[in-house]
Design an enzyme around this catalytic site. Sequence first.
Site, short mmCIF file in Angstrom:
data_model
loop_
_atom_site.label_atom_id
_atom_site.label_comp_id
_atom_site.label_asym_id
_atom_site.label_seq_id
_atom_site.Cartn_x
_atom_site.Cartn_y
_atom_site.Cartn_z
N GLU A 142 44.75 42.62 101.24
CA GLU A 142 43.43 43.24 101.36
C GLU A 142 42.68 42.62 102.54
O GLU A 142 41.56 42.11 102.42
CB GLU A 142 42.66 43.05 100.05
CG GLU A 142 41.72 44.18 99.73
CD GLU A 142 41.20 44.13 98.29
OE1 GLU A 142 41.22 45.18 97.64
OE2 GLU A 142 40.78 43.05 97.84
N GLY A 225 52.95 45.52 84.56
CA GLY A 225 51.89 45.80 83.59
C GLY A 225 52.28 45.36 82.20
O GLY A 225 52.78 44.24 82.01
N ASP A 249 40.60 45.69 80.06
CA ASP A 249 40.43 45.94 81.50
C ASP A 249 41.44 45.09 82.25
O ASP A 249 41.41 43.86 82.16
CB ASP A 249 38.98 45.56 81.89
CG ASP A 249 38.75 45.62 83.39
OD1 ASP A 249 39.57 46.22 84.12
OD2 ASP A 249 37.72 45.06 83.84
N ALA A 252 42.04 42.21 87.85
CA ALA A 252 42.33 40.78 88.13
C ALA A 252 43.51 40.23 87.34
O ALA A 252 43.83 39.05 87.47
CB ALA A 252 41.11 39.89 87.95
N ALA A 253 44.16 41.05 86.51
CA ALA A 253 45.32 40.54 85.74
C ALA A 253 46.42 40.10 86.69
O ALA A 253 47.01 39.02 86.53
CB ALA A 253 45.84 41.61 84.80
N GLY A 254 46.69 40.93 87.69
CA GLY A 254 47.74 40.59 88.66
C GLY A 254 47.37 39.36 89.47
O GLY A 254 48.21 38.51 89.75
N ARG A 288 39.77 41.02 78.42
CA ARG A 288 38.34 40.85 78.71
C ARG A 288 37.91 41.78 79.85
O ARG A 288 38.74 42.14 80.69
CB ARG A 288 38.06 39.41 79.16
CG ARG A 288 38.42 38.35 78.12
CD ARG A 288 38.31 36.98 78.77
NE ARG A 288 38.53 35.90 77.82
CZ ARG A 288 38.67 34.63 78.16
NH1 ARG A 288 38.57 34.27 79.43
NH2 ARG A 288 38.88 33.71 77.25
P1 ATP Z 1 45.67 44.27 88.69
O1 ATP Z 1 45.21 45.14 87.56
O2 ATP Z 1 44.96 42.96 88.81
O3 ATP Z 1 45.77 45.01 89.99
P2 ATP Z 1 48.49 44.27 88.85
O4 ATP Z 1 48.63 45.76 88.83
O5 ATP Z 1 48.71 43.55 90.11
O6 ATP Z 1 47.11 43.85 88.22
P3 ATP Z 1 49.97 44.26 86.41
O7 ATP Z 1 51.37 44.64 86.59
O8 ATP Z 1 49.02 45.28 85.84
O9 ATP Z 1 49.45 43.64 87.78
O10 ATP Z 1 49.87 43.03 85.44
C1 ATP Z 1 50.09 41.69 85.80
C2 ATP Z 1 50.36 40.92 84.55
O11 ATP Z 1 49.26 41.11 83.62
C3 ATP Z 1 51.58 41.38 83.76
O12 ATP Z 1 52.76 40.80 84.28
C4 ATP Z 1 51.23 40.90 82.37
O13 ATP Z 1 51.45 39.51 82.26
C5 ATP Z 1 49.73 41.14 82.30
N1 ATP Z 1 49.40 42.45 81.72
C6 ATP Z 1 49.06 43.58 82.39
N2 ATP Z 1 48.81 44.59 81.53
C7 ATP Z 1 49.00 44.09 80.28
C8 ATP Z 1 48.88 44.61 78.95
N3 ATP Z 1 48.53 45.89 78.74
N4 ATP Z 1 49.14 43.79 77.91
C9 ATP Z 1 49.49 42.48 78.11
N5 ATP Z 1 49.61 41.92 79.33
C10 ATP Z 1 49.37 42.71 80.40
O1 RIB Z 2 42.94 42.98 91.95
C1 RIB Z 2 41.68 43.38 91.47
C2 RIB Z 2 40.69 43.47 92.60
O2 RIB Z 2 41.11 44.49 93.48
C3 RIB Z 2 39.29 43.83 92.17
O3 RIB Z 2 38.52 42.71 91.81
C4 RIB Z 2 38.75 44.60 93.35
O4 RIB Z 2 37.82 43.90 94.10
C5 RIB Z 2 39.97 45.01 94.18
O5 RIB Z 2 39.97 44.40 95.39
#
Ligand code: ATP
Ligand code: RIB
Length: 309
Positions: A142, A225, A249, A252-254, A288
């Site tokens: 980004e 995911g 939500d 930020a999980a990734g 969260r």
């Molecule tokens: P972001 O939403 O931050 O862009 P991302 O798309 O980069 O995330 P994801 O593949 O959605 O990454 O998820 C990253 C990690 O979050 C997964 O490997 C898992 O550990 C956790 N995760 C995501 N979704 C779930 C879910 N529905 N239940 C449990 N864990 C989850």
């Molecule tokens: O990975 C999640 C982030 O992607 C959000 O916080 C948003 O700012 C976007 O850049």
Amino acid sequence: MNKPKILVVGSMNMDLYVEGANRLPAFGESVQCGHYGYAPGGKGANQAVAVAKQGADVFMVGRVGDDAYGKTMKEAMESEGVHTDCVVTDSKRQTGLALMLINEDGRYVSYVGMGANDGVCEEDVRAAMDKESFDMVIMQLEMPLETVYRTYELAKERKIPVFLDAGPAMKIPLDRLKGLFILSPNEAETKALTGISPDTEEAAAAAAKQLYEEAEPEYVLLKLGSKGALLYDGTKSELIPCFKVDAVDSTAAGDTFGAALAIRLCKGDEIHTAIRFAHAAAGICVSRLGAQISIPTEEEVEEFLAERS
Ligand code: ATP
Ligand code: RIB
């Protein structure tokens, strides 16, 4: 290694999130949703906060505008212990803003006004690297692509391992990134980079292998995911499931996953142990609302793991 010293290079956005975005509007149409709010975010800033919350010393390289969001973003990071001396206030640009539209499964679609993130440059990175020595560099896409490449090259000259979270989704040449430590795209990013949708374990393994051959990292780690993550080390691939949580939500999980993984590896964990820890951190984050405010501390992750062992 006790307290790893990490450099995060990347984006800082104010996130405006709207909940209840259960379908996409057509052009010219408005869809009525529910609650909305503002939360500090941006892939780079989220990673930096996640690193700080996992007990590492973290320095951020990024840019904000000379405006209220920029001030709030910096203060939010400082309150989590992130060093922001290398964050540039760019008077010619606005602070980045991400519009996050979240559906009832906790998944989102997003538009990002890049603003000051478009100004992050080699000189910003070089200033930080000349000031401190780092155990690892964490970055994402980004920001301008040339900055991504130059960050990698500067780190390589200094023998610093680089973790690249390949978000947001885009097709980029990987030849200037050969020799990364970890390349970690999510499903959409994997599809953009390889043309393969990682919908099945076989397809994910094929995509990981292709990425491994192109970028020659130590590991390719696909984030899948709720299905978990697929690890490829050049010889075998392995699907490592995540924890079951009530998803609110995924913002930020990734970022949390990548940051937690990187810190655990710096602290000496074996890769599978580090992935389990990162799944726990990301699982809490998914349960969260919001970006940085949803990222757990190291203690919270340890409690979560203890409850599930
Ligand atoms: P972001 O939403 O931050 O862009 P991302 O798309 O980069 O995330 P994801 O593949 O959605 O990454 O998820 C990253 C990690 O979050 C997964 O490997 C898992 O550990 C956790 N995760 C995501 N979704 C779930 C879910 N529905 N239940 C449990 N864990 C989850
Ligand atoms: O990975 C999640 C982030 O992607 C959000 O916080 C948003 O700012 C976007 O850049």
